[in-house]
Scaffold this motif. Structure first.
Motif, PDB file in Angstrom:
ATOM      1  N   ASN A 238       0.789  -1.193   0.109  1.00 32.42           N
ATOM      2  CA  ASN A 238      -0.040   0.103   0.090  1.00 32.42           C
ATOM      3  C   ASN A 238       1.036   1.259  -0.031  1.00 32.42           C
ATOM      4  OD1 ASN A 238      -2.738  -1.437   0.151  1.00 32.42           O
ATOM      5  ND2 ASN A 238      -1.710  -2.006   2.130  1.00 32.42           N
ATOM      6  N   PRO A 249      -0.275   1.262  -5.645  1.00 30.57           N
ATOM      7  CA  PRO A 249      -0.600  -0.058  -4.867  1.00 30.57           C
ATOM      8  C   PRO A 249       0.240  -1.016  -5.798  1.00 30.57           C
ATOM      9  CG  PRO A 249      -2.473   1.037  -5.900  1.00 30.57           C
ATOM     10  CD  PRO A 249      -1.481   1.822  -6.215  1.00 30.57           C
ATOM     11  N   TYR A 250       0.812  -1.953  -4.729  1.00 32.01           N
ATOM     12  CA  TYR A 250       1.382  -3.402  -4.974  1.00 32.01           C
ATOM     13  C   TYR A 250       2.643  -3.093  -5.612  1.00 32.01           C
ATOM     14  CZ  TYR A 250      -2.975  -6.022  -4.308  1.00 32.01           C
ATOM     15  OH  TYR A 250      -4.288  -6.234  -3.632  1.00 32.01           O
ATOM     16  N   HIS A 261       3.999  -1.193 -10.482  1.00 35.75           N
ATOM     17  CA  HIS A 261       2.821  -0.940  -9.470  1.00 35.75           C
ATOM     18  C   HIS A 261       1.665  -0.683 -10.196  1.00 35.75           C
ATOM     19  CE1 HIS A 261       2.388   3.468 -10.128  1.00 35.75           C
ATOM     20  NE2 HIS A 261       3.700   3.435 -10.324  1.00 35.75           N
ATOM     21  N   ALA A 262       0.209  -0.827  -9.257  1.00 29.61           N
ATOM     22  CA  ALA A 262      -0.752  -0.370 -10.161  1.00 29.61           C
ATOM     23  C   ALA A 262      -1.123   0.826 -10.461  1.00 29.61           C
ATOM     24  CB  ALA A 262      -2.085  -1.216  -9.524  1.00 29.61           C
ATOM     25  N   SER A 264      -4.779   3.627 -11.647  1.00 31.85           N
ATOM     26  CA  SER A 264      -6.158   3.625 -12.010  1.00 31.85           C
ATOM     27  C   SER A 264      -6.413   4.149 -13.377  1.00 31.85           C
ATOM     28  CB  SER A 264      -6.884   4.574 -10.978  1.00 31.85           C
ATOM     29  OG  SER A 264      -6.414   5.764 -11.015  1.00 31.85           O
ATOM     30  N   ASN A 278       3.904   0.734 -15.143  1.00 33.88           N
ATOM     31  CA  ASN A 278       2.529   0.901 -14.668  1.00 33.88           C
ATOM     32  C   ASN A 278       1.643  -0.338 -14.995  1.00 33.88           C
ATOM     33  OD1 ASN A 278       2.256   4.170 -15.075  1.00 33.88           O
ATOM     34  ND2 ASN A 278       3.201   3.229 -13.376  1.00 33.88           N
ATOM     35  N   ARG A 280      -2.469  -2.481 -14.752  1.00 41.14           N
ATOM     36  CA  ARG A 280      -3.864  -2.792 -14.310  1.00 41.14           C
ATOM     37  C   ARG A 280      -3.854  -3.216 -12.796  1.00 41.14           C
ATOM     38  NH1 ARG A 280      -5.768  -6.693 -16.505  1.00 41.14           N
ATOM     39  NH2 ARG A 280      -7.869  -6.059 -16.175  1.00 41.14           N
ATOM     40  N   LEU A 281      -4.688  -2.764 -12.063  1.00 43.35           N
ATOM     41  CA  LEU A 281      -4.575  -3.387 -10.889  1.00 43.35           C
ATOM     42  C   LEU A 281      -4.450  -4.875 -10.555  1.00 43.35           C
ATOM     43  CD1 LEU A 281      -5.108  -2.735  -7.773  1.00 43.35           C
ATOM     44  CD2 LEU A 281      -7.576  -2.782  -8.168  1.00 43.35           C
ATOM     45  N   ALA A 284      -1.143  -6.191 -11.501  1.00 46.53           N
ATOM     46  CA  ALA A 284      -0.129  -5.980 -10.572  1.00 46.53           C
ATOM     47  C   ALA A 284      -0.455  -6.744  -9.323  1.00 46.53           C
ATOM     48  CB  ALA A 284      -0.415  -4.353 -10.053  1.00 46.53           C
ATOM     49  N   ARG A 285      -1.642  -6.827  -8.882  1.00 48.30           N
ATOM     50  CA  ARG A 285      -1.798  -7.768  -7.606  1.00 48.30           C
ATOM     51  C   ARG A 285      -1.360  -9.077  -7.882  1.00 48.30           C
ATOM     52  NH1 ARG A 285      -7.354  -7.523  -8.023  1.00 48.30           N
ATOM     53  NH2 ARG A 285      -7.384  -5.952  -6.304  1.00 48.30           N
TER      54      ARG A 285
END
Length: 306
Positions: A238, A249-250, A261-262, A264, A278, A280-281, A284-285
């Motif tokens: 975080n 994030p991540y 990292h992620a 938006s 960069n 996508r969420l 990245a997760r």
């Protein structure tokens, strides 16, 4: 006598009031005059009823195709990928083929425009079966030399990039030192591959792909993502960037402040990132669960336009 005079006066007052009121006021509601021809007034014509020239419509057979005006920035690449005549011009046949591809892939708007999102999707589909095979797009270009801070190639002991031939040793799977055709070295351990030219990243170990490939966005002009060998040295799920006052994030850092990292929003933009990779969420997760601290990262090539 008095009653007759009162009645006459009342009658005179009523007649005066009636004369002062315009005829039709009591029954006619105010409003605009009726339009010529007796049809109701409407707003501007909708795209569905406007002329083809107004909305860029092209009729192919019995099908009406809605095309974006002009050629897209990736017109030739998209034509080549779809096996169309490669001339860099938007024809009716091109529009129909591109629009059909966009509809199948869920790209919106599906308007036949050969833009960055459509081209990125095509590159991703090509890479999924063989991430290091760039035959459909041509060579990925020479990898740039190592940036300051790049770690030596674990197999060759040099920071100049992967060894050109196979190294001897007991590495399991492909021999250490083998470089796949797409530019990412094949090793017996995990390597996060970052292809700047194709804007793709994946993780491989030996001949097996553990993650991806997925689309990414690297550093733009003035903020290029550094090339060479690196290692994941810090993971912060975080993370918040104090430099840019933005969430990361991540985050998985591999070169100074540059990290996976992620973000938006869309990663398919004309401008690049500030140097990070960069994702996508969801991507990245998943990458977070694949890479570990001290895993190797190899970055090569150059982002188009940077």
């Amino acid at each position: 006598m008095m009653s007759r005079r009162m009645a006459c006066r009342v009658t005179a007052v009523l007649l005066a009031v009636a004369a002062a009121v315009p005829v039709g006021t009591a029954t006619a509601a105010p409003g605009p005059p009726p339009p010529a021809g007796g049809r109701a007034l409407t707003g501007p014509a909708s795209p569905a009823t406007a002329s083809p020239a107004t909305v860029g419509r092209t009729t192919v057979g019995r099908t009406t195709v809605v095309c974006a005006a002009g050629r897209g920035p990736y017109q030739r690449q998209v034509e080549r990928w779809l096996r169309l005549a490669v001339d860099g011009r938007q024809s009716a046949a091109d529009c129909e083929a591109v629009r059909a591809f966009q509809a199948r892939q869920g790209i919106k708007p599906a308007n036949g425009y050969a833009g960055p999102v459509t081209w990125a999707r095509m590159r991703l589909l090509s890479a999924r079966t063989a991430p290091t095979d760039t035959g459909a797009e041509g060579a990925t270009g020479d990898a740039a030399g190592p940036a300051t801070g790049a770690v030596p190639d674990p197999a060759s002991g040099s920071a100049a990039g992967p060894a050109s031939g196979a190294a001897t040793g007991g590495a399991s799977g492909p021999a250490a030192g083998v470089v796949a055709s797409g530019g990412c070295p094949v090793r017996s351990y995990r390597v996060a591959c970052v292809d700047l030219k194709r804007q793709l990243t994946w993780v491989q170990k030996g001949g097996k792909t553990l993650f991806g490939p997925v689309a990414m966005r690297s550093g733009g002009a003035g903020h290029r993502t550094r090339t060479g060998w690196f290692r994941i040295y810090w993971k912060h799920k975080n993370h918040w960037s104090s430099l840019y006052n933005a969430p990361m994030p991540y985050a998985q850092f591999f070169s100074g402040g540059q990290a996976f990292h992620a973000v938006s929003g869309s990663i398919h933009t004309t401008g690049g990132s500030m140097g990070c990779v960069n994702l996508r969420l969801a991507d990245a997760r998943k990458l977070w669960s694949v890479l570990k601290t001290r895993d190797h990262v190899y970055v090569w090539g150059r982002r188009p336009g940077s």
